[in-house]
Design an enzyme around this catalytic site. Structure first.
Site, PDB file in Angstrom:
ATOM      1  N   SER A  39       0.854  -1.191   0.000  1.00  0.00           N
ATOM      2  CA  SER A  39       0.000   0.000   0.000  1.00  0.00           C
ATOM      3  C   SER A  39       0.884   1.233   0.000  1.00  0.00           C
ATOM      4  CB  SER A  39      -0.901   0.007   1.232  1.00  0.00           C
ATOM      5  OG  SER A  39      -1.583   1.251   1.357  1.00  0.00           O
ATOM      6  N   TYR A  96      -2.354  -0.569  10.553  1.00  0.00           N
ATOM      7  CA  TYR A  96      -2.350  -1.034   9.168  1.00  0.00           C
ATOM      8  C   TYR A  96      -1.115  -0.513   8.439  1.00  0.00           C
ATOM      9  CZ  TYR A  96      -3.919  -1.949   4.406  1.00  0.00           C
ATOM     10  OH  TYR A  96      -3.998  -2.387   3.109  1.00  0.00           O
TER      11      TYR A  96
END
Length: 255
Positions: free
Chosen positions: A136, A149
């Site tokens: 990501s 995260y």
């Protein structure tokens, strides 16, 4: 090699929804036989003749060992592993975050990828294969209320980079694909529903005025492109954002 699957066998983890599901379908169309591995078999793609399903929990050693056995018994050589399995975390500040979220996220997003890669790496080395990690953009630029995260994706980036160094001299390619703003479906996708506790207003606010966020199919095409380049070409890192997202915190909104 089976003429119907000239590119060999690909394993995609977390293949029940989102990027994983789209990737399994795109790879099958690109000429791979695909094992779509997921905890939830009910939503794994199964209509395509080149896709078979396998129940997998990347955090469970016995489950990963069973995947290895399935791959070893497959008539085609394993040439691609897409480490996509991962879980989001609820939006929370570090001060207020639940440590259980941190443990679960790291165990799935990082240790799960390590465990799966370890199990399948001998096959990939033998077959001059390719390991891909779905990371990501938050794996390099953090954002508020998303530390657990983001930390897992930073760790995944380190995993991909280290593996590439350790496999230098082998024919293995190692790629990290890092998507930016993405919308899984009309409701934001599973990631956003988890992050915002199924709050439709909070999810809508993320996409307010944003034209064309990324879709899972966009990232699936990136996976296919990286995998089907000539074998001497390795895309180390592919950061992918919608045009509207110039940077992690700069998003053009029409309203």
């Amino acid at each position: 090699m089976n003429e119907q699957s000239p590119r060999g066998l690909a394993v995609v983890t977390g293949a029940s929804v989102g990027i994983g599901r789209a990737t399994a379908e795109a790879l099958e169309k690109a000429g791979y036989a695909v094992i779509a591995a997921s905890r939830r078999l009910t939503t794994v793609p199964s209509a395509a003749t080149g896709i078979t399903t396998h129940q997998l929990d990347v955090t469970d050693a016995d489950s990963v060992a069973a995947l290895h056995d399935t791959v070893a018994a497959h008539p085609l050589p394993l040439t691609l592993l897409v480490n996509n399995a991962g879980i989001p975390t609820h939006a929370a500040t570090i001060a207020d975050s639940d440590l259980a979220d941190w443990y679960a996220t790291y165990e799935t997003n990082v240790v799960g990828a390590v465990q799966t890669t370890q199990a399948l790496l001998p096959h990939l080395i033998r077959n001059a294969g390719h390991v891909q990690f779905i990371g990501s953009t938050v794996g390099r630029v953090a954002y508020e209320r998303g530390a657990a995260y983001a930390a897992s994706k930073w760790a995944l980036a380190a995993l991909a980079g280290t593996l590439r160094l350790e496999l230098s001299g082998t024919p293995i390619r190692v790629t990290e694909i890092a998507p930016g703003m993405m919308r899984g479906d009309a409701d934001g996708g599973e990631f956003m529903r988890t992050r915002f506790h199924n709050d439709p207003d909070a999810i809508a606010a993320v996409y307010q005025g944003v034209e064309h966020p990324l879709t899972p199919e966009d990232i699936a095409q990136c996976v296919v492109w990286c995998a089907t380049l000539p074998p001497h070409v390795d895309v180390d890192l592919l950061e992918v954002r919608p045009v509207a997202q110039a940077a992690q915190h700069k998003v053009h909104r029409t309203a």
